[in-house]
Design an enzyme around this catalytic site. Structure first.
Site, PDB file in Angstrom:
ATOM      1  N   HIS A 139       0.924  -1.376  -0.153  1.00 38.16           N
ATOM      2  CA  HIS A 139       0.043  -0.016  -0.277  1.00 38.16           C
ATOM      3  C   HIS A 139       0.968   1.021  -0.179  1.00 38.16           C
ATOM      4  O   HIS A 139       1.170   2.024   1.275  1.00 38.16           O
ATOM      5  CB  HIS A 139      -0.358   0.075   1.393  1.00 38.16           C
ATOM      6  N   PRO A 164      -5.796  -5.041  12.223  1.00 34.79           N
ATOM      7  CA  PRO A 164      -7.014  -5.313  11.664  1.00 34.79           C
ATOM      8  C   PRO A 164      -7.619  -3.308  12.552  1.00 34.79           C
ATOM      9  O   PRO A 164      -6.911  -3.274  13.097  1.00 34.79           O
ATOM     10  CB  PRO A 164      -7.450  -5.904  12.767  1.00 34.79           C
ATOM     11  N   ASP A 169      -9.302   6.416   7.275  1.00 37.42           N
ATOM     12  CA  ASP A 169     -10.640   6.484   7.326  1.00 37.42           C
ATOM     13  C   ASP A 169     -11.737   5.522   7.914  1.00 37.42           C
ATOM     14  O   ASP A 169     -12.145   5.033   8.971  1.00 37.42           O
ATOM     15  CB  ASP A 169     -11.537   6.730   6.777  1.00 37.42           C
ATOM     16  N   HIS A 188      -3.960   2.820  -3.440  1.00 39.43           N
ATOM     17  CA  HIS A 188      -3.994   2.328  -1.710  1.00 39.43           C
ATOM     18  C   HIS A 188      -3.517   0.963  -1.837  1.00 39.43           C
ATOM     19  O   HIS A 188      -2.762   1.189  -0.943  1.00 39.43           O
ATOM     20  CB  HIS A 188      -5.619   2.827  -2.152  1.00 39.43           C
ATOM     21  N   GLU A 245     -16.438  -4.177  25.136  1.00 34.37           N
ATOM     22  CA  GLU A 245     -15.895  -5.452  25.408  1.00 34.37           C
ATOM     23  C   GLU A 245     -14.254  -5.846  24.110  1.00 34.37           C
ATOM     24  O   GLU A 245     -13.368  -6.056  25.237  1.00 34.37           O
ATOM     25  CB  GLU A 245     -16.682  -6.846  24.912  1.00 34.37           C
TER      26      GLU A 245
END
EC number: 2.2.1.1
Length: 664
Positions: free
Chosen positions: A26, A115, A155, A260, A411
């Site tokens: 990327h 993530p 974003d 990207h 959580e």
């Protein structure tokens, strides 16, 4: 001396070259954020490339981890042990530069990101750890804990729900040393984000109680510098909203999703370098650029100044200084082993039939007095999880000297924040929720396992024993899911003794997370010899045995152990040779040597029954295809617990009948 723009272009060049060489990656985000990174790293970030573990360094997190060539370029240029060859090996097997930044590979990478949303959440945890450690150790005239946490995020991080959980709590707790940069480039993989992300982000963060600096030109070094200075001066967490152009400098691809997540291509790289005035070949960095970036000398001076400050602190407060060193080194107190073993022996000698969640609280009470590094918490379930003990003191925005965090109903956020606390150092974090709601947090526990960091989760209300709340709250497949996660240590104790052992081992385990699974209902304490108590740590052990070789082995965990013991007693009275194995931790047992495993489960004994109020399929590993499993094959029901255990076959009668069928 090279200009700021020229130094930033070194990041752009390396990022283009690295992605092109790997033929994947990327380039867009690193090229867009290069100017921000140059100002932050060269003018503000306190770090020492020669000692990436310096305790009072500023922390930097790339939450949008797909832009990993940005951090690899920064580390290489600044003088960390990350060579140009390492950058050429970007995304290659066993390299120090994997596709997303991974903790433990390249020095200077503070956490594994990729993530989206978890990096900013780890950053919240690090900022909480800094503020708490400062409150506990700093004294008048001696601010030995005093550093910032900086986070880059895109974003995607802000679209992920976990960013709301974490940033909301950060505002509530007034984490003034947390400074986040929003890479507002308007582009994601699918294209322009205005079609799916039209939030007023500055107002969102103002509502959280953050200090927001809007509309900063992400390519204007003076504006970026002024924004960082303003953020550092404000007592609230800060969001610097930087408007950037993704793929900055690429004549044909900047500002579009084309740059990207794919290499620019050789022609476009050449055109980009020409437009930027970068006259060098692939991975070629001139000496003046290296000189402009080199942070080794300045970093060493900063650490030396801190060392002198710490020496003065140690002279004035020798006991505190020694305790600080112990805590940040992750060492347990000198008397830990002896006292912990005494506590466990006393529990065996003084039986109590209590819920294992209560046994967990008792363990916290006993061990907590020795562990000022405990940083507890619960996702708004403290009265149910029983995670508070007499020494618990809640963190508040104006008083961070405590050791307990009220995470609220968050959580996922809680678990990823705990990863940040663990990575920061100085604390042993534990958190809690109902086992069912582990599902909300699952990926953060996976990240803890991947990073090999200490994150202790207390999961209570562990089965259909929850009763009337029904299948929405009754876990079935969750224990198996945890057990199947590499490097996760999972414990489901059957009484207060196994519970204390599980806690002791989780506290001692520094190379991965632990899941401690406890019951809502009372459980009978089992009789044990001293040797059996010692064998609990091995994950499975013979709790009840017969004369000679058994013809049947009953395997059970948690609340089902007493069921196995009762069934074995009845079968023994009928002349059967039965062994009962309590198996609180399958992963701990699997690590034992072959001799021990064969002693517990002789390969010649193939008649085996596993009993657990969780998903049945997991247990074939231990009973074999010729064995039987008394477990769950469906979701639960809403009814009193006793009725549910009977309905699903968790009765002495059913265990005995199943055994007789198997032995027939």
């Amino acid at each position: 001396m090279s200009s700021r723009k020229h130094l930033a272009n070194a990041i752009r060049a390396l990022s283009m070259d690295g992605v092109q060489q790997a033929n994947s990656g990327h380039p867009g985000a690193p090229m867009g954020m290069a100017d921000i990174a140059e100002v932050l790293w060269r003018s503000h970030l306190n770090h020492n490339p020669q000692n990436p573990e310096w305790a009072d360094r500023d922390r930097f997190i790339l939450s949008n981890g797909h832009g990993s060539m940005l951090i690899y370029s920064l580390l290489h240029l600044s003088g960390y042990d990350l060579s140009i060859e390492d950058l050429k090996n970007f995304r290659q097997l066993h390299s120090k530069t994997p596709g997303h930044p991974e903790y433990g590979y390249a020095p200077g990478v503070e956490t594994t990101t990729g993530p989206l949303g978890q990096g900013i959440t780890n950053g919240v945890g690090m900022a909480m750890a800094e503020k708490a450690l400062a409150a506990q150790f700093n004294r008048e005239g001696h601010d030995i804990v005093d550093h910032n946490t900086y986070v880059f995020m895109g974003d995607g991080c802000l679209m992920e729900g976990i960013s709301h959980e974490a940033c909301s709590l950060a505002g509530t707790l007034g984490l003034g040393k947390l400074i986040a940069f929003w890479d507002d480039n308007g582009i994601s993989i699918d294209g322009e984000v205005e079609g799916w992300f039209s939030d007023d982000t500055p107002k969102r963060f103002e509502a959280y109680g953050w200090h927001v600096i809007p509309a900063v030109d992400g390519h204007d070094s003076d504006a970026i510098n002024a924004a960082i200075e303003a953020a550092k001066a404000d007592p609230r967490p800060s969001l610097i909203c930087t408007k950037t152009v993704i793929g900055f400098g690429s004549p044909n691809k900047q500002g579009t999703h084309d740059c990207h997540g794919a290499p620019l291509g050789a022609e476009e790289i050449a055109a980009t370098k020409a437009q930027l005035g970068w006259e060098y070949g692939a991975f070629d960095i001139p000496a003046d650029v290296y000189a402009g970036w080199d942070a080794k000398e300045v970093g060493a001076e900063k650490e030396a100044a801190w060392n002198a400050k710490f020496d003065a602190y140690a002279a004035a407060h020798p006991e505190l200084a020694a305790e600080y060193k112990r805590r940040v080194n992750g060492d347990l107190p000198a008397e830990w082993e002896e006292k912990a073993n005494t506590i466990i022996a006393d529990l065996q000698a003084n039986p109590a039939n209590i819920a294992s969640r209560k046994a967990s609280q008792n363990a916290l009470e006993a061990f907590g007095a020795m562990l000022p590094e405990f940083m507890g918490g619960s996702a708004d379930l403290a009265p149910s999880n029983l995670t508070m003990w007499s020494g618990s003191k809640s963190l508040e925005a104006n008083d961070f000297s405590g050791n307990y965090i009220h995470y609220g109903v968050r959580e996922f956020g809680m678990t990823a924040i705990m990863n940040g606390i663990a990575l920061h150092g100085g604390f042993v974090p534990y958190g809690a929720t109902f086992l069912m709601f582990m599902e909300y947090a699952r990926n953060a526990m996976r990240m803890a396992a991947l990073m090999k960091v200490q994150n202790i989760q207390v999961y209570t209300h562990d089965s259909i024993g929850l009763g009337e709340d029904g299948p929405t709250h009754q876990p079935v497949e969750q224990i198996a899911s945890l057990r199947l996660t590499p490097n996760m240590s999972t414990w489901r104790p059957c009484d207060q003794v196994e519970s204390a052992v599980a806690w002791k081992l989780a506290i001692e385990r520094k190379d991965g997370p632990s899941s401690l699974i406890f019951s809502r209902q009372n459980l009978a304490q089992q009789e044990r010899t001293q040797e059996q108590v010692a064998d609990i740590a091995k994950g499975a052990y013979i709790l009840k045995d017969c004369e000679g070789q058994p013809e049947l082995i009953l395997i059970a965990t948690g609340s089902e152990v007493e069921l196995a013991v009762e069934a074995a007693a009845q079968l023994t009275a009928e002349g059967k040779a039965v062994r009962v194995v309590s198996m609180p931790s399958t992963d701990a047992f699997d690590k034992q040597d072959e001799g021990y495993r064969e002693a517990v489960f002789p390969s010649a004994v193939t008649k085996r029954i596993a009993i657990e109020a969780g998903i049945a399929d997991f247990w074939y590993k231990y009973v074999g295809f010729g064995g039987k499993i008394i477990g769950m094959t469906t979701f639960g029901e809403s009814a009193p617990a006793d009725e549910l255990f009977k309905m699903f076959g968790f009765t002495t009668e059913n265990v005995v009948n199943t055994a007789k069928e198997l032995l027939a």
